[in-house]
Design an enzyme around this catalytic site. Structure first.
Site, PDB file in Angstrom:
ATOM      1  N   GLY A   1       0.786  -1.230   0.000  1.00  0.00           N
ATOM      2  CA  GLY A   1       0.000   0.000   0.000  1.00  0.00           C
ATOM      3  C   GLY A   1       0.813   1.273   0.000  1.00  0.00           C
ATOM      4  O   GLY A   1       1.953   1.304  -0.408  1.00  0.00           O
ATOM      5  N   CYS A   2       0.159   2.349   0.450  1.00  0.00           N
ATOM      6  CA  CYS A   2       0.735   3.697   0.421  1.00  0.00           C
ATOM      7  C   CYS A   2       1.835   3.868   1.439  1.00  0.00           C
ATOM      8  O   CYS A   2       1.717   4.710   2.329  1.00  0.00           O
ATOM      9  CB  CYS A   2      -0.335   4.740   0.758  1.00  0.00           C
ATOM     10  SG  CYS A   2      -1.480   5.119  -0.534  1.00  0.00           S
ATOM     11  N   VAL A   3       2.865   3.093   1.422  1.00  0.00           N
ATOM     12  CA  VAL A   3       3.984   3.408   2.313  1.00  0.00           C
ATOM     13  C   VAL A   3       5.283   3.207   1.542  1.00  0.00           C
ATOM     14  O   VAL A   3       5.324   2.421   0.634  1.00  0.00           O
ATOM     15  CB  VAL A   3       4.042   2.528   3.587  1.00  0.00           C
ATOM     16  CG1 VAL A   3       3.020   2.984   4.583  1.00  0.00           C
ATOM     17  CG2 VAL A   3       3.891   1.098   3.232  1.00  0.00           C
TER      18      VAL A   3
END
Ligand code: SF4
Ligand code: SF4
Lengths: 446, 102, 238
Positions: free
Chosen positions: B100-102
């Site tokens: 995901g968004c990391v």
């Protein structure tokens, strides 16, 4: 990073069930191409004159001036297929106009281009000499890969997480509840107010606040800050413990069926909780996909208005619902414009008005607003390790922009950009701190 | 990267390809890359906690558990690991990249 | 020989015009339908420019002006020269009063236009042999440029031959007779056009032959950008 064994059940894609059947993938991709073209105006696909003027409008080409990174060249991986099947000369004299047949291998080429060399930021499109919407063409490429079952693994896994667990990081509901509780406790201490809490699943509130799961799992400061500001403003709001994810990896992947489902869940939850408004946390693609693409996917408008939290913050400050003191953010601050929020979302001024009110020394980077460069982490890049080195390399453009401002803090209304910027700060030794706009507002509360 | 005569492979995001090869020397080497020259006691506590949690759950722990179980202030984590718990601490602890968004 | 000349100068011209007009109309209609549809499905906060604005954008390409001012000057000048050259041909059909506001001998520009155009095309062609354009170009891009170069080459030779070397057998009067004949569907070839080895009629035939090819290719090739620029500008979000 969920358990890796059980992820591929729920989103069987046509053409990839059981034994991989490449022809089926090819046919599905061709059908998708035909359908996309119909709505979008076929002329877009064949309008580029290959003048090359879009080359240095793309941050990826700037960082790595290889012709494979030239926007028109990337688009031609798709338009060449279009020409082969949909144009007079392309059907008869494919060699002359560079028309190419679609094969399984070509789908994989397209995949490397649309996911690995492009962040769908749209900067090339708004700078094309003719006005060709290259971003859209590249997005059609993503859709073709999606229906052919060729979405890159990291991206597909994130989509699966979202569909199965309700959020992209597979955070269980109990974990969500414990975290909001823990954050309320910390916030109570920080703000010295015992009545403060973070409301979850409460009916009949004015606002449903939808966040990026990253705010629960790894970076809770922005959620804390938002809760603090809402408290200061006396806002009536709630989170949902079931549907709290504003992000939409289906949108990144070009998988519109999944994207629609994710949008539908949020809209439905807002109805179930009876709120009057949906406020989206600072998230570029979440805003673009929920605010603008959502109604198209669903085929109807939402029952309640949708806006970004930066608009709400702007409203609070403009009408004095919260009192702020600029002196509390004395360091130089600059602002990064997320492509999906600004160029493609049409929201450029509220965050600026807010920052001018809550910081002492606000400077713009150049170029900015609609013409800003992508940070390099857009389009789902952050979830695809295979392109990690290109992602960091292409961030050089942004790093140089930031360095030129001499700022100590980079504010950005997007958690996705924030992650990329944090990494850029490390790799390019910028020594800057990355903050969400709401964090700066919270910091400035009197 | 060569650590103690072992060659360690990293993916293009800088996370270990084979988390099984992790040991304290590797952690220290990755930390230097993170801009942490010397891992302090608190750093080690966090890294080992993440490692243990991951072995058990095949997941990175949420930041809440790190803070609560170890008694670290939430704001301090970001000072200890400037790239944050995911790209910073998880990387030092030799985990694969979280989704995901990391 | 005479019959070849005749075929190129009369039937082929009609065929080319027919392909050009019908093809462009057909594409134009599809464009209008497509544009309507595309405007309806525009997603997002795009404020589409109105028609006037779109026309300005299409002709002036402000994005290019901002990003590449030098190339913009070159691009715009090239198109202006091209436009003037096409305009100049009008006087070969008949007397055009307005064009004589600035008094000049036909053809407009006294040979300068052709030379400028030739230089510009050569530049465009050579540019396509260099990175990064070399890798981007399709075979058709080169052929089109070469075709254009030939048209300009023969065309300006026609003019320069008459002007500098006193090949006065084919002059403005003959062109007017020929072209107005074509346009009024009473095709008449002045005798000097078809007499072998008199004057430079072979240049004329080559010029017209290439121009015919050009017209026939127009609706099917990227030359359509001349028309496409408008709907694209209309769809541009700002
Ligand atoms: S600027 Fe536009 S027309 Fe020129 S090469 Fe790029 S996409 Fe094609
Ligand atoms: S959309 Fe952005 S990343 Fe993709 S080609 Fe255009 S400028 Fe480059």
């Amino acid at each position: 990073m969920t358990k890796r064994n059980d992820t591929h059940e729920s989103t069987e894609v046509p053409g990839d069930e059981g034994n991989p059947a490449p022809e089926r993938g090819v046919n599905a991709a061709l059908a998708e191409l035909a359908a996309s073209v119909r709505g979008f105006g076929a002329f877009q696909m064949n309008a580029c004159v290959r003048c090359g003027l879009c080359a240095d409008t793309c941050h990826i080409y700037r960082a790595e001036p290889d012709v494979a990174n030239l926007p028109a060249m990337k688009a031609s991986s798709i338009t060449s297929v279009f020409r082969r099947y949909h144009t007079f000369l392309g059907k008869r004299l494919p060699g002359l106009v560079g028309a190419r047949e679609l094969t399984a291998e070509r789908i994989d080429e397209i995949r490397d281009v649309v996911y690995g060399r492009c962040t769908s930021c749209g900067r090339c499109a708004s700078n094309c000499a003719l006005g060709v919407d290259l971003r859209h063409i590249l997005q059609v490429g993503r859709r073709m890969c999606a229906v052919a079952g060729r979405i890159p693994e990291g991206l597909q896994r994130t989509v699966d997480n979202q569909l199965e667990t309700g959020n992209q990081m597979a955070i269980p509901q109990e974990e969500f509840l414990s975290t909001t509780e823990w954050l309320s406790d910390d916030l109570k201490l920080e703000m010295g107010d015992d009545t403060l809490r973070i409301p979850v699943d409460e009916k009949g509130k004015r606002i449903l606040y939808v966040i990026n799961p990253r705010e629960v799992k790894f970076f809770p400061l922005s959620l804390m800050a938002a809760a603090g500001v809402f408290h200061a403003a006396g806002e009536s709001w709630t989170l949902s413990s079931k549907v709290f994810d504003v992000t939409n990896y289906g949108f990144f992947a070009g998988d519109e069926a999944s994207a629609r489902e994710l949008v539908r869940r949020v809209a439905e939850e807002a109805g179930a909780l009876g709120v009057e408004q949906i406020i989206l946390s600072e998230c570029g693609h979440g805003y673009r996909s929920f605010r603008w693409e959502g109604p198209r996917w669903l085929g109807r408008e939402y029952a309640v208005p949708v806006s970004s939290v930066v608009e709400l913050l702007d409203e609070y400050i403009e009408c004095g619902r919260v009192q702020v003191d600029r002196e509390k953010n004395a360091e130089r601050v600059t602002l990064h414009d997320p492509c999906n929020l600004v160029r493609l979302g049409g929201l450029s001024e509220p965050q600026r008005r807010v920052l001018r009110k809550v910081t002492l020394d606000f400077v713009e980077m150049t170029p900015n607003r609609e013409n800003n460069f992508c940070c390099g982490g857009g389009g789902g890049m952050l979830s695809m390790s295979e392109y990690g080195d290109r992602r960091v390399a292409s961030g050089k453009v942004k790093a140089d922009q930031i360095r030129a401002t001499g700022a100590k803090i980079v504010a950005t209304p997007c958690h996705n950009c924030a992650d990329q910027l944090i990494e850029l700060s490390k790799r390019y030794h910028l020594g800057v701190e990355i903050q969400a706009v709401v964090e700066l507002v919270y910091n400035a509360l009197c | 990267m060569e650590v103690d005569g072992k060659s360690i492979e990293f993916d293009k995001d800088g996370f270990m390809v084979d988390p099984g090869l992790w040991d304290e020397a590797v952690a220290a080497a990755v930390a230097v890359d993170e801009g942490i020259d010397e891992l302090s006691e608190t750093h080690w506590k966090i890294v080992k906690f993440i490692r243990e949690y991951w072995k058990e759950h095949d997941l990175a722990p949420p930041v809440r558990l790190i803070c609560k179980d170890l008694g670290v202030g939430v704001r301090d984590i970001y000072k200890l690991f400037t790239s944050g718990p995911a790209r910073g601490a998880c990387r030092v602890a030799g985990l694969p990249k979280p989704d995901g968004c990391v | 020989m005479q019959s070849v000349y005749y075929i190129v100068l009369v039937p082929m011209v009609y065929a080319a015009l027919a392909v050009f007009i019908l093809g462009t109309l057909w594409h134009g209609l599809r464009l209008i339908v497509g544009l309507k549809h595309a405007l309806r499905v525009v997603v997002g906060p795009a404020k589409n420019p109105n028609m006037l604005r779109a026309v300005c954008d299409a002709f002036l390409s402000p994005a290019t002006l901002k990003n590449h001012p030098v190339r913009w000057v070159f691009m715009v000048s090239f198109h202006i020269v091209l436009f003037l050259t096409i305009l100049g041909h009008l006087e070969l059909v008949g007397e055009v009063g307005v064009m004589q506001v600035v008094r000049h001998d036909v053809f407009l520009g006294g040979g300068i236009l052709g030379i400028l155009l030739f230089a510009g095309l050569l530049f465009f062609l050579f540019r396509r042999f260099h990175a990064p354009l070399a890798a981007m170009s399709e075979p058709g891009d080169y052929y089109l440029l070469i075709l254009l170069l030939l048209i300009v080459l023969f065309g300006s030779q026609l003019h320069l031959a008459q002007r500098l070397f006193d090949y006065s057998t084919i002059g403005v009067a003959e062109y007017r007779e020929y072209l107005s004949g074509i346009l009024t569907f009473r095709p008449a070839l002045p005798e000097v056009f078809t007499e072998d080895f008199v004057g430079h009629s072979f240049l004329l035939v080559l010029h017209v032959f290439c121009a015919n090819l050009f017209l026939m290719l127009f609706p099917w090739s990227k030359l359509m950008h001349a028309i496409l620029a408008l709907p694209l500008a209309r769809l541009r979000r700002r």
